[in-house]
Design a protein around this motif. Structure first.
Motif, mmCIF file in Angstrom:
data_model
loop_
_atom_site.group_PDB
_atom_site.id
_atom_site.type_symbol
_atom_site.label_atom_id
_atom_site.label_comp_id
_atom_site.label_asym_id
_atom_site.label_seq_id
_atom_site.Cartn_x
_atom_site.Cartn_y
_atom_site.Cartn_z
ATOM 1 N N ARG A 132 0.979 -1.219 0.063
ATOM 2 C CA ARG A 132 0.067 -0.047 -0.089
ATOM 3 C C ARG A 132 0.858 1.151 0.078
ATOM 4 O O ARG A 132 1.916 1.470 0.592
ATOM 5 C CB ARG A 132 -0.815 0.100 1.495
ATOM 6 C CG ARG A 132 -1.798 -1.163 1.493
ATOM 7 C CD ARG A 132 -2.576 -0.908 2.636
ATOM 8 N NE ARG A 132 -3.620 0.180 2.360
ATOM 9 C CZ ARG A 132 -4.849 -0.045 2.230
ATOM 10 N NH1 ARG A 132 -5.460 -1.363 2.065
ATOM 11 N NH2 ARG A 132 -5.641 1.021 2.164
ATOM 12 N N ASP B 160 -0.386 4.114 0.911
ATOM 13 C CA ASP B 160 -1.080 5.083 1.968
ATOM 14 C C ASP B 160 -0.750 4.706 3.215
ATOM 15 O O ASP B 160 -1.203 5.343 4.061
ATOM 16 C CB ASP B 160 -2.662 5.317 1.736
ATOM 17 C CG ASP B 160 -3.205 3.893 1.741
ATOM 18 O OD1 ASP B 160 -2.542 2.678 1.821
ATOM 19 O OD2 ASP B 160 -4.502 3.861 1.844
ATOM 20 N N HIS B 161 0.240 3.874 3.506
ATOM 21 C CA HIS B 161 0.700 3.797 4.896
ATOM 22 C C HIS B 161 2.206 4.017 5.011
ATOM 23 O O HIS B 161 2.699 4.443 3.900
ATOM 24 C CB HIS B 161 0.506 2.291 4.864
ATOM 25 C CG HIS B 161 -0.737 1.624 5.354
ATOM 26 N ND1 HIS B 161 -1.326 0.370 5.802
ATOM 27 C CD2 HIS B 161 -1.900 2.330 5.537
ATOM 28 C CE1 HIS B 161 -2.317 0.302 5.962
ATOM 29 N NE2 HIS B 161 -3.029 1.500 5.782
ATOM 30 N N SER C 17 -2.040 -5.094 8.150
ATOM 31 C CA SER C 17 -2.444 -4.243 9.342
ATOM 32 C C SER C 17 -3.969 -4.360 9.332
ATOM 33 O O SER C 17 -4.751 -4.328 8.409
ATOM 34 C CB SER C 17 -2.099 -2.891 8.386
ATOM 35 O OG SER C 17 -2.821 -1.843 9.239
#
Length: 346
Positions: A189, A191-192, A289
Motif C-alpha cells: 500500500r 497510503d501507509h 494491518s
C-alpha cells in the motif's frame, strides 16, 4: 425491477474485480438499475455491465427510482459487496433505507447484500446494524468476525474468487512445473508508512529462502510511487499502472504477472485474492494491518504461508489451493443460484 449498487474506487482494480461477479449473479434477463457512483470513469467499464442496464452516477436519483419502483411493483435491491465502515454516517444511511426495504419485503421482493466485511469488527455491533442485517432476505459476510458483529446472515467467500483461471488450467500449469527463476509477486500500500530497512532485509532473506526473485505490481494507481520505490530497493521488475491504462487492461496485465509467479505477498487483500485465482500461494511476508487479509482468507479455509517453509511445501500448497478454490467457487455458485431464483424474472 432490479436495483444494484456497485460503487467503488476508480483507481483500484480490486474494487471492480470483486463486484463484477456479484453483478453477474443478478443477470436474469431484465434491465438492471445500476449505481456506479460519481466520477466512475473507466472503473465502470470493468464491471460487466449490459447495454440494457440503466446506469446511475447519482445516488439520489438511484434511490428515488428505487423508492418509486418499491411503491409500484415487486422489486429486488442488491447492495454493494466489499468493505464497510460502521460509523455514524453508515448507520444513519442504513436507518433511512429501512422504510424502502420494508416496502420491498411487503411486495415479496428481495433485499440482498453479499460478500461484505466490516473494516474493524467488534464483539457486538450497534443495534441498527443488527436490525438492518435481519431485514434482508439474503446477507453474507466474507469473514466470521464481521458476521459475529452483525449477529445475522451467513459466512461466504469473497466474490473475487469467482474470477481468474479455471481449475483445469491451474492444475495443468502446476503439473508442468515452473520455469526458472521462480517469482514472488509483491505489492504494498502507498497510503501507509513506507517499509523499514529491517523489513527490506527480511524480505530479501525470504526471497533467498524461496530461491526466487520478486516482481512488484500495482493494482491501485495511488500505489504507483510506493511500487516504484520498492522495485528500486529490490532491484527487480516493476509493473505499475500508467495513466493511459484502463481498469480492464490493468487487471489483464497484473493477472499475466500472477500467472508467472509461484507466490504473492501483499497488504492489499484483492492483490492476494487475484493472485490466488491465478495459482499464487499467499505469503505472510507483508504485515497484515488490521487483520483483514487473514480474516477474509480464513473464511474459505486459507491462510498465508511462512516464506521459510514455503519452498519445500509448494506442491502441497498448490494442491490445497485447487481444493479451496473449488470449494469457494461452488459456494458462490450456490449464492448466485439463490439470488437468481428469487429475483423478478423477465
Amino acid at each position: 425491477m432490479i436495483f444494484v449498487a456497485v460503487t467503488g474506487q476508480r483507481d483500484n482494480v480490486g474494487d471492480s474485480l470483486l463486484r463484477r461477479p456479484m453483478l453477474a449473479a443478478t443477470a436474469v434477463g431484465l434491465p438492471r438499475h445500476v449505481l456506479v457512483g460519481r466520477d466512475a470513469m473507466d472503473y465502470s467499464t470493468n464491471l460487466g455491465l449490459s447495454s440494457k442496464d440503466v446506469v446511475y452516477t447519482s445516488r439520489g436519483r438511484w434511490i428515488s427510482a428505487l423508492a418509486l419502483s418499491a411503491l409500484r411493483r415487486r422489486s429486488a435491491l442488491i447492495l454493494n459487496s466489499g468493505e464497510v465502515v460502521v460509523d455514524a454516517k453508515f448507520l444513519a444511511d442504513r436507518l433511512l433505507t429501512l422504510p424502502i426495504i420494508a416496502l420491498i419485503r411487503a411486495r415479496k421482493g428481495q433485499v440482498i447484500q453479499t460478500g461484505i466485511g466490516i473494516r474493524n469488527p467488534s464483539r457486538r455491533g450497534p443495534v441498527v446494524l443488527r436490525w438492518f442485517a435481519r431485514a434482508f432476505t439474503l446477507m453474507t459476510w466474507r469473514d466470521s468476525q464481521s458476521l459475529a458483529t452483525a449477529q445475522a446472515g451467513e459466512l461466504a467467500p469473497d466474490w473475487a474468487l469467482m474470477e481468474g483461471s479455471d481449475l483445469e488450467t491451474l492444475s495443468a500449469r502446476f503439473r508442468l512445473g515452473d520455469s526458472e527463476p521462480r517469482l514472488v509477486a509483491v505489492s504494498i500500500r502507498g497510503d501507509h508508512a513506507p517499509p523499514t530497512e529491517a523489513w527490506l532485509t527480511q524480505f530479501r532473506q525470504a526471497l533467498r529462502s524461496l530461491n526466487a526473485e520478486a516482481v512488484v505490481v500495482s493494482q491501485v494507481r495511488r500505489d504507483n510511487d510506493r511500487a516504484a520505490w520498492l522495485a528500486r530497493a529490490l532491484e527487480c521488475e516493476l509493473v505499475d499502472w500508467p495513466d493511459d491504462i484502463s481498469h480492464h487492461r490493468q487487471e489483464s496485465r497484473v493477472r499475466a504477472v500472477y500467472r508467472r509467479c509461484a507466490w504473492a505477498a501483499s497488504d492489499r487483500l484483492h492483490v492476494l485474492i487475484a493472485a490466488y485465482t491465478e495459482g499464487c500461494v499467499p505469503l505472510n511476508s507483508v504485515p497484515d494491518s488490521g487483520g483483514k487479509v487473514a480474516r477474509t482468507l480464513a473464511a474459505f479455509g486459507t491462510s498465508t504461508r511462512n516464506a521459510e517453509a514455503a519452498e519445500q511445501q509448494l506442491d502441497d500448497d498448490r494442491a490445497t489451493l485447487i481444493s479451496r478454490l473449488a470449494e469457494a467457487r461452488e459456494r458462490l455458485e450456490e449464492i448466485t443460484a439463490e439470488i437468481r431464483s428469487g429475483t423478478p424474472a423477465a
